[in-house]
Design a protein around this motif. Structure first.
Motif, short mmCIF file in Angstrom:
data_model
loop_
_atom_site.label_atom_id
_atom_site.label_comp_id
_atom_site.label_asym_id
_atom_site.label_seq_id
_atom_site.Cartn_x
_atom_site.Cartn_y
_atom_site.Cartn_z
N VAL A 107 0.17 11.70 -11.31
CA VAL A 107 0.63 11.43 -9.94
C VAL A 107 1.98 12.08 -9.72
O VAL A 107 2.25 12.67 -8.67
CB VAL A 107 0.69 9.91 -9.66
N ARG A 115 0.84 -1.19 0.00
CA ARG A 115 0.00 0.00 0.00
C ARG A 115 0.87 1.24 0.00
O ARG A 115 1.91 1.27 0.64
CB ARG A 115 -0.89 0.06 1.25
N TRP A 116 0.44 2.26 -0.71
CA TRP A 116 1.07 3.57 -0.61
C TRP A 116 -0.03 4.61 -0.71
O TRP A 116 -1.07 4.38 -1.31
CB TRP A 116 2.15 3.79 -1.66
N ARG A 117 0.20 5.74 -0.06
CA ARG A 117 -0.77 6.82 -0.08
C ARG A 117 -0.06 8.15 0.09
O ARG A 117 1.02 8.22 0.67
CB ARG A 117 -1.84 6.62 0.98
N LEU A 118 -0.70 9.18 -0.42
CA LEU A 118 -0.18 10.53 -0.28
C LEU A 118 -0.93 11.19 0.87
O LEU A 118 -2.14 11.36 0.78
CB LEU A 118 -0.38 11.32 -1.58
N THR A 119 -0.22 11.55 1.93
CA THR A 119 -0.84 12.24 3.05
C THR A 119 -0.50 13.73 2.94
O THR A 119 0.12 14.16 1.98
CB THR A 119 -0.33 11.68 4.39
N LEU A 158 6.96 3.39 -6.48
CA LEU A 158 5.51 3.25 -6.41
C LEU A 158 5.09 2.50 -7.68
O LEU A 158 4.96 3.10 -8.74
CB LEU A 158 4.84 4.63 -6.34
N ASP A 215 3.47 0.95 3.01
CA ASP A 215 3.31 -0.17 3.92
C ASP A 215 3.40 -1.43 3.07
O ASP A 215 2.59 -1.63 2.16
CB ASP A 215 1.96 -0.10 4.64
N VAL A 232 4.73 10.76 1.58
CA VAL A 232 4.32 9.55 0.88
C VAL A 232 4.52 8.42 1.88
O VAL A 232 5.62 8.23 2.39
CB VAL A 232 5.18 9.28 -0.37
N GLU A 233 3.45 7.70 2.19
CA GLU A 233 3.55 6.60 3.16
C GLU A 233 3.44 5.28 2.43
O GLU A 233 2.58 5.09 1.58
CB GLU A 233 2.46 6.72 4.22
#
Length: 149
Positions: A126, A56-60, A115, A67, A64-65
């Motif tokens: 992105v 998993r990756w996400r933009l907070t 990513l 897991d 960039v986080e």
């Protein structure tokens, strides 16, 4: 993508080594081949799916986080202010499947993160979002962030 890459990277060498083992070792080689090839097939079918399920990756707001990890779980955060470069990469398997990866290089000891599995037509968008967030994090202008080309 990971299943195709795994098949190329594991099944082809396993088949070649099994064939060599059969020729050089006779019955022992056949027994080894009977074990190696099905185990390799099972691994190629299981591991890429397990890796995908745990990636998993996400933009907070700040970073960039990521897991990820099947055997060893790893959680990582790459703050936007550390981002130095973002490249869009497509290998042959990626192109075949219409995917791309973003290679995000940072000013940290870990170097960079990838990513993977982004739709090829969405990867530049992105990338632009990441560039804008990186520019904003270091106090640069967010509007009109442009590539050199």
């Amino acid at each position: 993508m990971w299943r195709v890459s795994g098949a190329i990277g594991l099944l082809v060498p396993a088949a070649v080594l099994s064939a060599i083992g059969v020729v050089l070792l006779g019955r022992v080689g056949v027994a080894v081949a009977v074990l190696i090839v099905p185990l390799s097939v099972a691994f190629v079918l299981w591991y890429p799916r397990a890796r995908y399920d745990r990636w998993r990756w996400r933009l907070t707001d700040l970073a960039v986080e990521l897991d990820r990890g099947v055997v060893v779980r790893q959680a990582e955060a790459l703050p936007y202010f550390r981002i130095q470069q973002i490249d869009v990469n497509q290998g042959p398997v990626d192109r075949l499947l219409g995917l791309a990866s973003l290679q995000v290089t940072s000013a940290s000891a870990s170097g960079s993160v990838t990513l993977p599995g982004i739709a090829a037509d969405q990867a530049p968008g992105v990338r632009r979002v990441l560039l804008a967030r990186a520019a904003a994090a270091v106090g640069g202008r967010v509007d009109g962030v442009q590539d050199a080309v």
